[in-house]
Design a protein around this motif. Structure first.
Motif, PDB file in Angstrom:
ATOM      1  N   SER A  41       6.434  12.335   4.624  1.00 39.25           N
ATOM      2  CA  SER A  41       7.057  11.317   5.482  1.00 39.25           C
ATOM      3  C   SER A  41       7.830  11.966   6.611  1.00 39.25           C
ATOM      4  O   SER A  41       7.769  11.514   7.763  1.00 39.25           O
ATOM      5  CB  SER A  41       8.018  10.433   4.675  1.00 39.25           C
ATOM      6  N   ASP A 171       2.297   5.666   6.632  1.00 41.55           N
ATOM      7  CA  ASP A 171       3.068   6.337   5.580  1.00 41.55           C
ATOM      8  C   ASP A 171       3.001   5.531   4.282  1.00 41.55           C
ATOM      9  O   ASP A 171       3.745   4.576   4.100  1.00 41.55           O
ATOM     10  CB  ASP A 171       4.522   6.533   6.010  1.00 41.55           C
ATOM     11  N   GLU A 172       2.111   5.907   3.419  1.00 43.33           N
ATOM     12  CA  GLU A 172       1.898   5.229   2.141  1.00 43.33           C
ATOM     13  C   GLU A 172       1.855   3.702   2.286  1.00 43.33           C
ATOM     14  O   GLU A 172       2.646   2.984   1.696  1.00 43.33           O
ATOM     15  CB  GLU A 172       2.995   5.628   1.143  1.00 43.33           C
TER      16      GLU A 172
HETATM   17 MG    MG Z   1       7.106   9.763   1.718  1.00 46.20          MG
END
Ligand code: MG
Ligand code: ADP
Length: 250
Positions: A41, A171-172
């Motif tokens: 991240s 991001d995810e």
């Molecule tokens: Mg992360």
């Protein structure tokens, strides 16, 4: 599209990125995987200046966002340049980050109007087309609170696309979703990939990484320890930590 070299980032004494380098070509889809806390991240956030780097160099579409001189001083482009360059990337977060007090349509048109100065008659039809694209035309005037997680994430994707980025950072995007809702979001992302959007996707969805990404980057403890074509990576991960990670995931 992206050329990042030797990115270093620390939070206090915690060195989170220890010299991360990545080059991304136009239309490439890269899956970034790795254990929690490995810096995925943070790396993504550095690419669009949600975090500042301590050292290294970042170029987006050939334009210099930040660079470090021989004496180790890291310098960013002038503020207006930074803002302009960062608009080339769109970001989708794990937790959607929609504005709760705005309708779906308002969420999508807000930044194009306030940041890009687009007029409502131009952006509204475009926003409606994006909503159709993510399969949510019927939710145009709904508030985020009335949507499922998968619908919220698809609105977040439409919102990012409304800024017409050349690169999408994810991001995810499915990590906060119930398993039955991940499919609809992955499908939207797959369609984007089919349209040759340049995408850097942090994900725990190994199926997506294997089938959609051309390359897999495995991060561990602030470093990229393996970066290979996804077919090769999944057939035989080389790094012991990547192997252990895959054994756990599959
Ligand atoms: Mg992360
Ligand atoms: P990942 O996304 O791979 O799980 P992160 O980039 O979120 O990893 O985090 C990497 C490390 O950086 C972790 O140790 C995390 O606690 C730390 N970290 C991330 N953001 C911050 C922050 N804003 N302040 C302090 N530490 C942070």
């Amino acid at each position: 599209m992206i050329r990042a070299s030797q990115i270093h980032k620390r939070f206090g004494h915690n060195e989170v990125l220890k010299g991360v380098s990545l080059e991304m070509a136009k239309g490439e889809v890269i899956a970034m995987i790795g254990p929690s806390g490995s810096g995925k991240s943070t790396f993504l956030r550095c690419l669009n200046h949600l975090e500042t780097i301590d050292a290294g160099r970042i170029e987006i579409e050939g334009e210099l966002l930040a660079d470090t001189d021989a004496a180790g001083h890291c310098r960013y482009a002038p503020e207006a340049e930074v803002r302009r360059i960062c608009r080339k990337t769109g970001m989708v977060f794990q937790h959607f980050n929609l504005f709760p007090h705005m309708t779906v349509l308002q969420n999508i048109i807000e930044a194009p109007i306030t940041v890009k100065g687009m007029t409502r008659d131009v952006i509204i039809p475009r926003a409606e087309a994006l909503l159709a694209k993510v399969g949510l035309s019927a939710k145009r005037d709904a508030y985020p609170g009335r949507l499922s997680g998968g619908q919220k994430q698809r609105v977040a994707i439409a919102r990012a696309l409304a800024m017409e980025p050349d690169i999408m950072l994810f991001d995810e995007p499915t990590s906060a979703l119930d398993p039955e809702l991940t499919g609809e979001v992955l499908r939207t992302m797959r369609e984007l990939a089919d349209e040759h959007m340049t995408m850097l996707v942090v994900t725990h969805e190994m199926g997506f990484a294997r089938e959609v990404a051309s390359r897999v980057i495995f991060m561990d403890q602030g470093l990229i320890v393996e970066a290979r074509p996804s077919a090769e990576f999944f057939a035989s991960p080389e790094h012991p930590r990547a192997r252990a990670f895959l054994d756990n995931m599959l």
